[in-house]
Write a protein that holds these residues in place. Structure first.
Motif, PDB file in Angstrom:
ATOM      1  N   LEU A  99      -4.356  -8.767  -5.896  1.00 23.48           N
ATOM      2  CA  LEU A  99      -4.436  -9.336  -4.551  1.00 23.48           C
ATOM      3  C   LEU A  99      -5.675  -8.794  -3.822  1.00 23.48           C
ATOM      4  CD1 LEU A  99      -3.124 -10.995  -2.285  1.00 23.48           C
ATOM      5  CD2 LEU A  99      -1.830  -8.951  -1.652  1.00 23.48           C
ATOM      6  N   ALA A 100      -5.900  -7.478  -3.926  1.00 23.73           N
ATOM      7  CA  ALA A 100      -7.060  -6.876  -3.275  1.00 23.73           C
ATOM      8  C   ALA A 100      -8.356  -7.458  -3.828  1.00 23.73           C
ATOM      9  CB  ALA A 100      -7.038  -5.357  -3.467  1.00 23.73           C
ATOM     10  N   LYS A 101      -8.373  -7.660  -5.123  1.00 23.06           N
ATOM     11  CA  LYS A 101      -9.570  -8.220  -5.779  1.00 23.06           C
ATOM     12  C   LYS A 101      -9.851  -9.631  -5.246  1.00 23.06           C
ATOM     13  CE  LYS A 101     -12.360  -6.945  -9.028  1.00 23.06           C
ATOM     14  NZ  LYS A 101     -13.121  -5.777  -8.662  1.00 23.06           N
ATOM     15  N   VAL A 102      -8.789 -10.448  -5.167  1.00 19.68           N
ATOM     16  CA  VAL A 102      -8.965 -11.826  -4.685  1.00 19.68           C
ATOM     17  C   VAL A 102      -9.405 -11.807  -3.217  1.00 19.68           C
ATOM     18  CG1 VAL A 102      -7.782 -14.013  -4.187  1.00 19.68           C
ATOM     19  CG2 VAL A 102      -7.337 -12.817  -6.330  1.00 19.68           C
ATOM     20  N   THR A 107      -9.086  -5.336  10.010  1.00 13.84           N
ATOM     21  CA  THR A 107      -8.851  -5.101   8.579  1.00 13.84           C
ATOM     22  C   THR A 107      -7.760  -4.050   8.352  1.00 13.84           C
ATOM     23  OG1 THR A 107     -10.487  -3.325   8.305  1.00 13.84           O
ATOM     24  CG2 THR A 107     -11.267  -5.594   7.980  1.00 13.84           C
ATOM     25  N   LEU A 108      -7.393  -3.274   9.388  1.00 13.50           N
ATOM     26  CA  LEU A 108      -6.403  -2.211   9.177  1.00 13.50           C
ATOM     27  C   LEU A 108      -5.041  -2.763   8.734  1.00 13.50           C
ATOM     28  CD1 LEU A 108      -7.282   0.149  12.202  1.00 13.50           C
ATOM     29  CD2 LEU A 108      -8.027   0.382   9.829  1.00 13.50           C
ATOM     30  N   ARG A 165      -3.235  -2.440   4.819  1.00 11.42           N
ATOM     31  CA  ARG A 165      -1.844  -2.073   4.561  1.00 11.42           C
ATOM     32  C   ARG A 165      -1.148  -3.128   3.705  1.00 11.42           C
ATOM     33  NH1 ARG A 165       2.955  -3.093   4.855  1.00 11.42           N
ATOM     34  NH2 ARG A 165       4.511  -1.465   4.778  1.00 11.42           N
ATOM     35  N   LEU A 166      -1.411  -4.410   4.017  1.00 14.74           N
ATOM     36  CA  LEU A 166      -0.815  -5.502   3.228  1.00 14.74           C
ATOM     37  C   LEU A 166      -1.263  -5.407   1.771  1.00 14.74           C
ATOM     38  CD1 LEU A 166       0.755  -8.343   3.522  1.00 14.74           C
ATOM     39  CD2 LEU A 166      -1.527  -9.344   3.435  1.00 14.74           C
ATOM     40  N   GLY A 190       1.000  -4.467  -1.833  1.00 19.66           N
ATOM     41  CA  GLY A 190       1.167  -5.546  -2.800  1.00 19.66           C
ATOM     42  C   GLY A 190       1.589  -6.865  -2.171  1.00 19.66           C
ATOM     43  N   GLY A 191       1.204  -7.065  -0.909  1.00 19.89           N
ATOM     44  CA  GLY A 191       1.449  -8.356  -0.278  1.00 19.89           C
ATOM     45  C   GLY A 191       2.753  -8.427   0.503  1.00 19.89           C
ATOM     46  N   ILE A 192       3.455  -7.283   0.605  1.00 18.40           N
ATOM     47  CA  ILE A 192       4.711  -7.287   1.364  1.00 18.40           C
ATOM     48  C   ILE A 192       4.416  -6.955   2.823  1.00 18.40           C
ATOM     49  CG2 ILE A 192       6.970  -6.169   1.630  1.00 18.40           C
ATOM     50  CD1 ILE A 192       6.731  -5.767  -1.521  1.00 18.40           C
ATOM     51  N   ARG A 193       4.852  -7.825   3.719  1.00 20.32           N
ATOM     52  CA  ARG A 193       4.560  -7.654   5.150  1.00 20.32           C
ATOM     53  C   ARG A 193       5.326  -6.487   5.736  1.00 20.32           C
ATOM     54  NH1 ARG A 193       3.752 -13.185   8.535  1.00 20.32           N
ATOM     55  NH2 ARG A 193       3.706 -11.626  10.174  1.00 20.32           N
TER      56      ARG A 193
END
Ligand SMILES: [Zn+2]
Length: 388
Positions: free
Chosen positions: A3-6, A369-370, A374-375, A379-382
């Protein structure tokens, strides 16, 4: 990681993700499938590949969630709403009394700004992932962030507690130079670097030190207070109460004061510091006093940059902040010469000295961006909104 890469490098194809992460094609396809199902990632068209099948490109879904970035500067509070592609959707500025802004007023501006930007973009607060706030001063991270800004007269201001009283949205507070550094690392002059220092020059002077890709914080998050390192023992008085700090020579107010002293008390014309610095730069061609003050400024800044190079061995030193951008556009070669004269040769040879790429308003972008950082680490969990 995917996710971070994308988010940081997209649009990317599944094949690019497998190559750059070392994961198998099957693992990448599985995780990407989940991310698409959760609405975090979307397919963004196809590109031809050499001889092979067209490749489907992936990007983070811009409207998966929205983020708010707040810049609490010394002269204004800016509140800005972005989507996840970092497209600004609405912005509002509130001027504040320079010198000693009152924390209650700043908090009221942040609340007013939040309701303004959500109204202007016609979005619901439920769509907002979180609010990032960049503050000039030391932001001590704890259960609730506390701000120590000696130059603003803020001693242990419980800013997070004050904000928490008026919103349930997830809040992320950090020092403005550190949020600017984060923005430049992700989207600007820091991209691709692992070791970089971002030097923020405005009314105040600060820095964000990134080592091994991570912002260096110290024991209580104050690391990077470059403006209050001593440039000249027992020198000019600084707003922090000490003497001879770098900020007392190269902060915007200090430059204007030195020019006034050089002209025996005649101030440079202008309604505020920004227009005064612009006028001073414009007078460099015709006024010997302006030229001398600017030459000295470049020398002081170069010496300050040399200290950063000797201490941290960065690949890059990036000059930002509104005064950093204005001065750097004219003085960068002289700053580089002065840094070369004061730094050790080996670390100086490894380091480039550059201007920021995101312009002068990157503090709010960086603050936004902070919640995204965190997101990505979650791993994409809010993060849930706080219930109190
Ligand atoms: Zn100081």
């Amino acid at each position: 990681m995917l996710l971070a890469k994308v988010f940081l490098d997209g649009p990317l194809a599944r094949q690019d993700l497998a190559t750059s992460t070392g994961l198998s094609q099957a693992a990448v396809s599985n995780v990407v499938g989940d991310l698409i199902e959760d609405g975090l990632v979307t397919e963004a068209g196809t590109v031809e590949s050499d001889g092979g099948r067209p490749r489907t490109m992936l990007q983070v879904a811009p409207r998966f969630a929205l983020v708010v970035g707040v810049d609490v500067g010394e002269t204004r509070v800016r509140v800005e709403l972005f989507d996840l592609a970092m497209t600004p959707l609405a912005t509002v500025d509130y001027p504040i009394n320079p010198g000693q802004p009152d924390p209650e007023t700043v908090v009221a501006h942040i609340f007013a700004g939040l309701s303004y930007v959500t109204g202007a973009a016609a979005v619901s607060t439920a769509d907002i992932l979180g609010v990032g706030i960049g503050v000039s001063g030391v932001v001590e991270q704890g259960r609730q962030a506390v701000v120590h800004a000696q130059t603003l007269g803020w001693e242990g201001v419980e800013l997070e507690r004050m904000l928490r009283a008026g919103t349930d949205l997830p809040l992320h507070l950090d020092n403005g130079a550190k949020t600017l550094g984060q923005a430049e690392m992700w989207f600007g002059a820091g991209r691709g670097a692992r070791h970089a220092v971002f030097a923020l020059i405005g009314s105040g002077v600060g820095a964000a030190v990134v080592t091994g890709g991570v912002t260096y914080r110290g024991a209580s998050s104050s690391a990077g207070e470059w403006g209050h390192t001593t440039l000249c023992y027992d020198g000019r008085p600084c707003r922090c109460g000490a003497r001879g700090c770098l900020e007392a020579y190269v902060g915007a107010g200090a430059i204007i004061d030195r020019y006034r002293d050089a002209r025996r008390g005649r101030a440079v014309p202008g309604a505020d510091e920004e227009s005064q610095i612009t006028t001073l730069l414009a007078q460099a061609g015709s006024s010997a006093a302006a030229r001398r003050v600017l030459d000295e400024t470049a020398s002081y800044l170069g010496a300050g940059v040399a200290n950063l190079i000797n201490l941290f061995n960065p690949e890059r030193v990036v000059l930002g902040g509104w005064a950093g951008v204005a001065l750097g556009a004219h003085l960068l070669p002289a700053i580089r010469r002065a840094a070369a004269a004061h730094a050790l040769r080996q670390p100086f040879a490894q380091a480039s000295i550059e201007l920021c790429r995101l312009g002068v308003d990157a503090v709010a972008l960086g603050a936004a961006t902070l919640p995204i950082a965190r997101l990505l680490t979650a791993g994409g969990i809010r993060e849930p909104s706080k219930i109190h």
